[in-house]
Motif scaffolding. Structure first.
Motif, PDB file in Angstrom:
ATOM      1  N   ASP A  66       0.827  -1.212   0.000  1.00 59.98           N
ATOM      2  CA  ASP A  66       0.000   0.000   0.000  1.00 59.98           C
ATOM      3  C   ASP A  66       0.859   1.259   0.000  1.00 59.98           C
ATOM      4  OD1 ASP A  66      -2.392   1.427  -0.096  1.00 59.98           O
ATOM      5  OD2 ASP A  66      -2.558   1.536   2.089  1.00 59.98           O
ATOM      6  N   HIS A  67       1.775   1.328  -0.952  1.00 55.17           N
ATOM      7  CA  HIS A  67       2.620   2.494  -1.155  1.00 55.17           C
ATOM      8  C   HIS A  67       2.301   3.104  -2.514  1.00 55.17           C
ATOM      9  CE1 HIS A  67       4.639   1.498   2.482  1.00 55.17           C
ATOM     10  NE2 HIS A  67       5.726   2.208   2.242  1.00 55.17           N
ATOM     11  N   GLY A  68       2.931   4.229  -2.821  1.00 53.67           N
ATOM     12  CA  GLY A  68       2.599   4.926  -4.056  1.00 53.67           C
ATOM     13  C   GLY A  68       3.806   5.356  -4.853  1.00 53.67           C
ATOM     14  N   LEU A  69       3.598   6.324  -5.731  1.00 58.61           N
ATOM     15  CA  LEU A  69       4.661   6.829  -6.586  1.00 58.61           C
ATOM     16  C   LEU A  69       5.787   7.437  -5.742  1.00 58.61           C
ATOM     17  CD1 LEU A  69       2.487   8.648  -9.283  1.00 58.61           C
ATOM     18  CD2 LEU A  69       3.690   6.476  -9.551  1.00 58.61           C
ATOM     19  N   GLY A  70       7.009   7.066  -6.071  1.00 57.35           N
ATOM     20  CA  GLY A  70       8.160   7.640  -5.383  1.00 57.35           C
ATOM     21  C   GLY A  70       8.479   7.027  -4.039  1.00 57.35           C
ATOM     22  N   ASP A  71       7.675   6.061  -3.585  1.00 56.16           N
ATOM     23  CA  ASP A  71       7.888   5.492  -2.254  1.00 56.16           C
ATOM     24  C   ASP A  71       8.918   4.366  -2.238  1.00 56.16           C
ATOM     25  OD1 ASP A  71       6.028   7.193  -1.103  1.00 56.16           O
ATOM     26  OD2 ASP A  71       4.371   5.789  -1.357  1.00 56.16           O
ATOM     27  N   LEU A  72       8.950   3.578  -3.315  1.00 56.07           N
ATOM     28  CA  LEU A  72       9.809   2.398  -3.352  1.00 56.07           C
ATOM     29  C   LEU A  72      10.673   2.405  -4.608  1.00 56.07           C
ATOM     30  CD1 LEU A  72       7.231  -0.362  -2.311  1.00 56.07           C
ATOM     31  CD2 LEU A  72       8.854   0.847  -0.829  1.00 56.07           C
ATOM     32  N   PHE A  73      11.941   2.037  -4.446  1.00 59.34           N
ATOM     33  CA  PHE A  73      12.855   1.859  -5.568  1.00 59.34           C
ATOM     34  C   PHE A  73      12.917   0.359  -5.819  1.00 59.34           C
ATOM     35  CE2 PHE A  73      17.084   1.664  -7.576  1.00 59.34           C
ATOM     36  CZ  PHE A  73      16.962   2.688  -8.501  1.00 59.34           C
ATOM     37  N   VAL A  74      12.257  -0.107  -6.875  1.00 57.32           N
ATOM     38  CA  VAL A  74      11.983  -1.535  -7.048  1.00 57.32           C
ATOM     39  C   VAL A  74      12.921  -2.172  -8.073  1.00 57.32           C
ATOM     40  CG1 VAL A  74      10.238  -3.253  -7.654  1.00 57.32           C
ATOM     41  CG2 VAL A  74       9.566  -1.169  -6.430  1.00 57.32           C
ATOM     42  N   VAL A  75      13.517  -3.293  -7.672  1.00 52.25           N
ATOM     43  CA  VAL A  75      14.360  -4.115  -8.535  1.00 52.25           C
ATOM     44  C   VAL A  75      13.804  -5.534  -8.458  1.00 52.25           C
ATOM     45  CG1 VAL A  75      16.712  -4.922  -9.017  1.00 52.25           C
ATOM     46  CG2 VAL A  75      16.351  -2.693  -7.908  1.00 52.25           C
ATOM     47  N   ARG A  76      13.536  -6.151  -9.616  1.00 53.85           N
ATOM     48  CA  ARG A  76      12.938  -7.485  -9.581  1.00 53.85           C
ATOM     49  C   ARG A  76      13.582  -8.392 -10.624  1.00 53.85           C
ATOM     50  NH1 ARG A  76       6.522  -6.653  -9.846  1.00 53.85           N
ATOM     51  NH2 ARG A  76       6.532  -8.899  -9.431  1.00 53.85           N
ATOM     52  N   THR A  77      13.858  -9.623 -10.199  1.00 51.97           N
ATOM     53  CA  THR A  77      14.318 -10.669 -11.111  1.00 51.97           C
ATOM     54  C   THR A  77      13.633 -11.971 -10.696  1.00 51.97           C
ATOM     55  OG1 THR A  77      16.205 -11.360  -9.743  1.00 51.97           O
ATOM     56  CG2 THR A  77      16.602  -9.602 -11.349  1.00 51.97           C
ATOM     57  N   ALA A  78      13.543 -12.918 -11.607  1.00 52.51           N
ATOM     58  CA  ALA A  78      12.972 -14.222 -11.256  1.00 52.51           C
ATOM     59  C   ALA A  78      13.802 -14.847 -10.134  1.00 52.51           C
ATOM     60  CB  ALA A  78      12.955 -15.139 -12.475  1.00 52.51           C
ATOM     61  N   HIS A  80      14.536 -13.610  -7.377  1.00 47.58           N
ATOM     62  CA  HIS A  80      15.412 -12.560  -6.837  1.00 47.58           C
ATOM     63  C   HIS A  80      16.882 -12.981  -6.881  1.00 47.58           C
ATOM     64  CE1 HIS A  80      15.440 -14.568  -2.805  1.00 47.58           C
ATOM     65  NE2 HIS A  80      14.135 -14.663  -2.953  1.00 47.58           N
ATOM     66  N   VAL A  81      17.308 -13.427  -8.084  1.00 44.31           N
ATOM     67  CA  VAL A  81      18.722 -13.768  -8.260  1.00 44.31           C
ATOM     68  C   VAL A  81      19.507 -12.485  -8.534  1.00 44.31           C
ATOM     69  CG1 VAL A  81      18.225 -16.097  -9.062  1.00 44.31           C
ATOM     70  CG2 VAL A  81      18.458 -14.249 -10.732  1.00 44.31           C
ATOM     71  N   SER A  82      20.755 -12.469  -8.080  1.00 43.26           N
ATOM     72  CA  SER A  82      21.557 -11.246  -8.118  1.00 43.26           C
ATOM     73  C   SER A  82      22.686 -11.345  -9.129  1.00 43.26           C
ATOM     74  CB  SER A  82      22.149 -10.966  -6.739  1.00 43.26           C
ATOM     75  OG  SER A  82      21.140 -10.873  -5.765  1.00 43.26           O
ATOM     76  N   GLY A  83      22.986 -10.224  -9.745  1.00 45.40           N
ATOM     77  CA  GLY A  83      24.133 -10.074 -10.633  1.00 45.40           C
ATOM     78  C   GLY A  83      24.613  -8.649 -10.552  1.00 45.40           C
ATOM     79  N   PRO A  84      25.573  -8.262 -11.388  1.00 45.06           N
ATOM     80  CA  PRO A  84      26.106  -6.890 -11.334  1.00 45.06           C
ATOM     81  C   PRO A  84      25.040  -5.822 -11.513  1.00 45.06           C
ATOM     82  CG  PRO A  84      27.524  -8.293 -12.659  1.00 45.06           C
ATOM     83  CD  PRO A  84      26.301  -9.102 -12.353  1.00 45.06           C
ATOM     84  N   GLU A  85      24.082  -6.067 -12.418  1.00 50.68           N
ATOM     85  CA  GLU A  85      23.044  -5.065 -12.656  1.00 50.68           C
ATOM     86  C   GLU A  85      22.176  -4.860 -11.417  1.00 50.68           C
ATOM     87  OE1 GLU A  85      24.097  -7.179 -16.443  1.00 50.68           O
ATOM     88  OE2 GLU A  85      23.495  -7.804 -14.423  1.00 50.68           O
ATOM     89  N   VAL A  86      21.877  -5.953 -10.737  1.00 49.69           N
ATOM     90  CA  VAL A  86      21.080  -5.874  -9.510  1.00 49.69           C
ATOM     91  C   VAL A  86      21.850  -5.134  -8.430  1.00 49.69           C
ATOM     92  CG1 VAL A  86      20.152  -7.228  -7.590  1.00 49.69           C
ATOM     93  CG2 VAL A  86      19.626  -7.882  -9.948  1.00 49.69           C
ATOM     94  N   LEU A  87      23.112  -5.515  -8.227  1.00 49.05           N
ATOM     95  CA  LEU A  87      23.919  -4.862  -7.197  1.00 49.05           C
ATOM     96  C   LEU A  87      24.075  -3.371  -7.496  1.00 49.05           C
ATOM     97  CD1 LEU A  87      26.672  -7.579  -6.696  1.00 49.05           C
ATOM     98  CD2 LEU A  87      24.937  -6.910  -5.035  1.00 49.05           C
ATOM     99  N   PHE A 166      24.216 -12.230   0.787  1.00 53.79           N
ATOM    100  CA  PHE A 166      24.959 -11.968  -0.453  1.00 53.79           C
ATOM    101  C   PHE A 166      25.070 -10.479  -0.725  1.00 53.79           C
ATOM    102  CE2 PHE A 166      24.946 -11.066  -5.001  1.00 53.79           C
ATOM    103  CZ  PHE A 166      26.009 -11.835  -5.463  1.00 53.79           C
ATOM    104  N   LEU A 167      23.958  -9.769  -0.594  1.00 52.39           N
ATOM    105  CA  LEU A 167      23.961  -8.337  -0.885  1.00 52.39           C
ATOM    106  C   LEU A 167      24.916  -7.587   0.032  1.00 52.39           C
ATOM    107  CD1 LEU A 167      20.160  -7.598  -1.443  1.00 52.39           C
ATOM    108  CD2 LEU A 167      21.901  -8.095  -3.163  1.00 52.39           C
ATOM    109  N   VAL A 168      24.860  -7.887   1.317  1.00 44.96           N
ATOM    110  CA  VAL A 168      25.705  -7.179   2.283  1.00 44.96           C
ATOM    111  C   VAL A 168      27.176  -7.517   2.085  1.00 44.96           C
ATOM    112  CG1 VAL A 168      26.203  -6.879   4.742  1.00 44.96           C
ATOM    113  CG2 VAL A 168      23.826  -7.027   3.962  1.00 44.96           C
ATOM    114  N   GLU A 169      27.443  -8.782   1.771  1.00 42.03           N
ATOM    115  CA  GLU A 169      28.831  -9.222   1.673  1.00 42.03           C
ATOM    116  C   GLU A 169      29.456  -8.928   0.307  1.00 42.03           C
ATOM    117  OE1 GLU A 169      28.429 -13.301   2.779  1.00 42.03           O
ATOM    118  OE2 GLU A 169      27.782 -12.789   4.822  1.00 42.03           O
ATOM    119  N   ARG A 170      28.643  -8.854  -0.743  1.00 45.79           N
ATOM    120  CA  ARG A 170      29.187  -8.637  -2.082  1.00 45.79           C
ATOM    121  C   ARG A 170      29.306  -7.155  -2.431  1.00 45.79           C
ATOM    122  NH1 ARG A 170      29.818 -12.090  -6.470  1.00 45.79           N
ATOM    123  NH2 ARG A 170      29.970 -13.640  -4.802  1.00 45.79           N
TER     124      ARG A 170
END
Length: 209
Positions: A66-78, A80-87, A166-170
């Motif tokens: 229940d958030h709106g425009l400008g509230d969340l910076f959203v990154v999504r992958t199937a 939630h696998v991570s790579g350079p673009e995600v990081l 992974f996010l914190v350590e990478r």
């Protein structure tokens, strides 16, 4: 950090959880979706959280929180696998936009996790670039099975926690911000049937919610 918000990590997470309760109860306020707010955002954004979630069509972040425009910076992958673009995207949200919270959002019956579990059990490999996704999820499946877990939703929880770590350590930037207490990373799992989220692990300055 070159930008800042008025939220602490705790306050940003509390706002997300409060929004999810409104969503579950059918009492959404649909904030920050009017024309005036849209116009005000044209000059810049100051989201309260980075949301890194699975691409599943049922996991639309602004709706379930229940958030709106400008509230969340959203990154999504199937899965939630991570790579350079995600990081890089997450580091932009934290380092440039100054968001105090990163949320890793998994969900029950995750197709990517199920595919990784099936591939490992059957000794098969998916075709195309789906294989890349399965290969990145497989270590979480192996860890879960080594711990005696057998259900897909348990695998999801392990995968969310491993993604948080992974996010914190990478990411040196994210690791520094978490260590300094300026940012936190929270792992949540979403129930497709109930619409609720629950905590499955975190790193950084967060109280119990």
């Amino acid at each position: 950090m070159s930008a800042s918000t008025s939220f602490s990590p705790d306050e940003a997470l509390a706002a997300l959880l409060a929004g999810n309760r409104r969503f579950v109860d059918g009492k959404q306020s649909h904030p920050n979706q009017d024309a005036d707010h849209r116009s005000a955002l044209a000059s810049g954004q100051h989201p309260s959280a980075v949301l890194f979630g699975c691409s599943d069509s049922r996991l639309a972040a602004e709706i379930i929180f229940d958030h709106g425009l400008g509230d969340l910076f959203v990154v999504r992958t199937a899965g939630h696998v991570s790579g350079p673009e995600v990081l890089g995207s997450i580091e932009y949200g934290v380092g440039v936009l100054g968001t105090p919270l990163v949320v890793v959002l998994g969900h029950g019956s995750c197709g990517a996790v199920s595919a990784a579990a099936k591939a490992h059990a059957e000794g098969t490999t998916p075709s195309g670039h789906v294989r890349d996704i399965v290969e990145r999820v497989t270590p979480s499946v192996l860890s879960a099975r080594a711990a005696g877990l057998t259900e897909v939703d348990d695998f999801v929880d392990v995968h969310v926690r491993k993604t948080v770590d992974f996010l914190v350590e990478r990411s040196p930037l994210l690791g520094t911000e978490v260590a300094a207490g300026r940012c936190a990373v929270a792992g949540l799992s979403y129930s497709l049937a109930e619409g609720t989220v629950r905590s499955v692990g975190s790193r950084g300055p967060l109280s119990e919610h």
